[in-house]
Design a protein around this motif. Structure first.
Motif, PDB file in Angstrom:
ATOM      1  N   THR A 182     -15.073   4.064   0.745  1.00 39.67           N
ATOM      2  CA  THR A 182     -14.384   2.983   0.112  1.00 39.67           C
ATOM      3  C   THR A 182     -14.189   1.694   1.085  1.00 39.67           C
ATOM      4  O   THR A 182     -14.262   1.718   2.102  1.00 39.67           O
ATOM      5  CB  THR A 182     -12.905   3.525  -0.379  1.00 39.67           C
ATOM      6  N   ALA A 195     -10.189  -0.714  -2.163  1.00 42.00           N
ATOM      7  CA  ALA A 195      -8.865  -0.317  -1.616  1.00 42.00           C
ATOM      8  C   ALA A 195      -7.743  -1.359  -1.954  1.00 42.00           C
ATOM      9  O   ALA A 195      -6.759  -0.898  -2.419  1.00 42.00           O
ATOM     10  CB  ALA A 195      -9.057  -0.021  -0.165  1.00 42.00           C
ATOM     11  N   GLY A 248      -4.481   4.296   0.136  1.00 42.25           N
ATOM     12  CA  GLY A 248      -5.417   4.880   1.081  1.00 42.25           C
ATOM     13  C   GLY A 248      -4.914   5.294   2.069  1.00 42.25           C
ATOM     14  O   GLY A 248      -3.610   5.965   2.279  1.00 42.25           O
ATOM     15  N   THR A 266      -8.852   7.985  -1.309  1.00 45.20           N
ATOM     16  CA  THR A 266      -9.969   7.140  -0.980  1.00 45.20           C
ATOM     17  C   THR A 266     -10.814   8.195  -0.180  1.00 45.20           C
ATOM     18  O   THR A 266     -10.391   9.490   0.247  1.00 45.20           O
ATOM     19  CB  THR A 266      -9.588   5.819  -0.347  1.00 45.20           C
ATOM     20  N   ASP A 290      -8.492   2.411   5.461  1.00 48.85           N
ATOM     21  CA  ASP A 290      -8.264   1.435   4.233  1.00 48.85           C
ATOM     22  C   ASP A 290      -7.318   0.345   4.400  1.00 48.85           C
ATOM     23  O   ASP A 290      -7.529  -1.131   4.430  1.00 48.85           O
ATOM     24  CB  ASP A 290      -7.819   2.002   2.923  1.00 48.85           C
ATOM     25  N   PHE A 316       0.881  -1.152   0.071  1.00 47.50           N
ATOM     26  CA  PHE A 316      -0.030   0.187  -0.114  1.00 47.50           C
ATOM     27  C   PHE A 316       0.857   1.177  -0.051  1.00 47.50           C
ATOM     28  O   PHE A 316       2.030   1.544   0.586  1.00 47.50           O
ATOM     29  CB  PHE A 316      -0.758   0.212   0.903  1.00 47.50           C
TER      30      PHE A 316
END
Length: 293
Positions: free
Chosen positions: A178, A183, A189, A174, A193, A167
């Motif tokens: 979301t 995500a 995010g 986001t 998320d 990530f």
């Protein structure tokens, strides 16, 4: 959230003050609004809420109750026309280190069926509003831990570390609506998320996982605005719930302050509600966490 400065380390116990101000602006007069606040920090073996004060502007009566997950909820209603609403919570919290031994090793999923387990974890292994289940989520989890869970905590941590590694933290990508599948597809995010995706991966393998809303202390001392935080907890049979923060890739410690738990963000929103009136609602949030003198 960006990683904390390495100089800020947790202590065995901390006294922290929190100010959380939520300010709503409406495009026109609102005739009625119905609101719930989950802003009172919990008291449990890892923290104690020493004081809590909730103030409203306009000022109206509040009614306090416990929700399905035993979170404190302060409910209030406004029935006179208003164009702004302020909800300000001030808390003093004493946090503690987790003095339990390390989570048991080689704990299989079958341990959840032990007759001595009396935790009602069933809501945390199924789909929820923001944590859906699909083949893509299941497959991604299998690619990380294999075809079956061999150790609940170790495999959960692997999934959390995986979420952290793939990530990118992006507060502009986001929004609060979301869900985990969206995500995971975008791989970016905010803390909400990260938590939703780790929960989805865990639940896809039968691991009970729940959402936690709260804060953490990052060492700031001025008047800078901060943000609420979110992480997750895994249930370990005959041990209890154990927290992991996939955003920062670590166990929660005495810097963390828990407000509420639930299946996902929808169960643990700090402030939520509905209103009757024309136009849109705009929200500003100010959060400050400081060491108590």
């Amino acid at each position: 959230m960006p990683d904390l400065p390495p100089a800020i380390t947790p202590s065995p116990g901390m006294r922290l003050r929190v100010r959380h101000l939520t300010r709503f602006h409406y495009d026109g007069p609102v005739l009625d609004s119905y609101n719930d606040a989950r802003l009172c920090p919990v008291s449990d073996p890892l923290q104690r809420c020493a004081s809590f004060d909730l103030r409203l502007n306009p000022d109206v009566p509040m009614h306090t109750h416990r929700d399905f997950y035993l979170n404190r909820v302060d409910h209030f209603e406004l029935h006179q026309p208003h164009e702004t609403l302020e909800v300000e919570a001030r808390s003093l919290i004493e946090t503690r280190s987790d003095t339990r031994s390390a989570p048991p090793s080689s704990l299989p999923l079958e341990a959840l069926n032990d007759p001595k387990v009396n935790e009602n974890y069933f809501d945390f292994v199924v789909e929820s509003k923001f944590v859906s289940q699909n083949v893509a989520i299941w497959r991604e989890a299998v690619d990380i831990i294999g075809q079956s869970v061999t150790d609940i905590w170790t495999d959960s941590v692997k999934l959390g570390q995986y979420v952290h590694s793939i990530f990118s933290y992006d507060p502009d990508w986001t929004h609060v609506h979301t869900n985990a599948a969206e995500a995971l597809k975008d791989r970016r995010g905010v803390c909400q998320d990260y938590a939703h995706v780790m929960i989805a991966l865990c639940r896809s393998q039968g691991i009970p996982a729940r959402y936690v809303s709260g804060y953490f202390y990052n060492g700031k001392t001025g008047d800078e605005n901060e943000a609420s935080h979110a992480w997750m907890e895994v249930f370990l049979p005959n041990y209890g719930w154990k927290a992991w923060d996939p955003t920062h890739n670590r166990e929660a410690d005495s810097r963390y302050i828990k407000l509420a738990i639930g299946r996902d963000y929808d169960d643990a929103k700090p402030v939520s509600g509905r209103f009757r009136g024309k136009g849109k609602q705009h929200m500003d949030v100010i959060v400050q966490i400081r060491l108590a003198e």
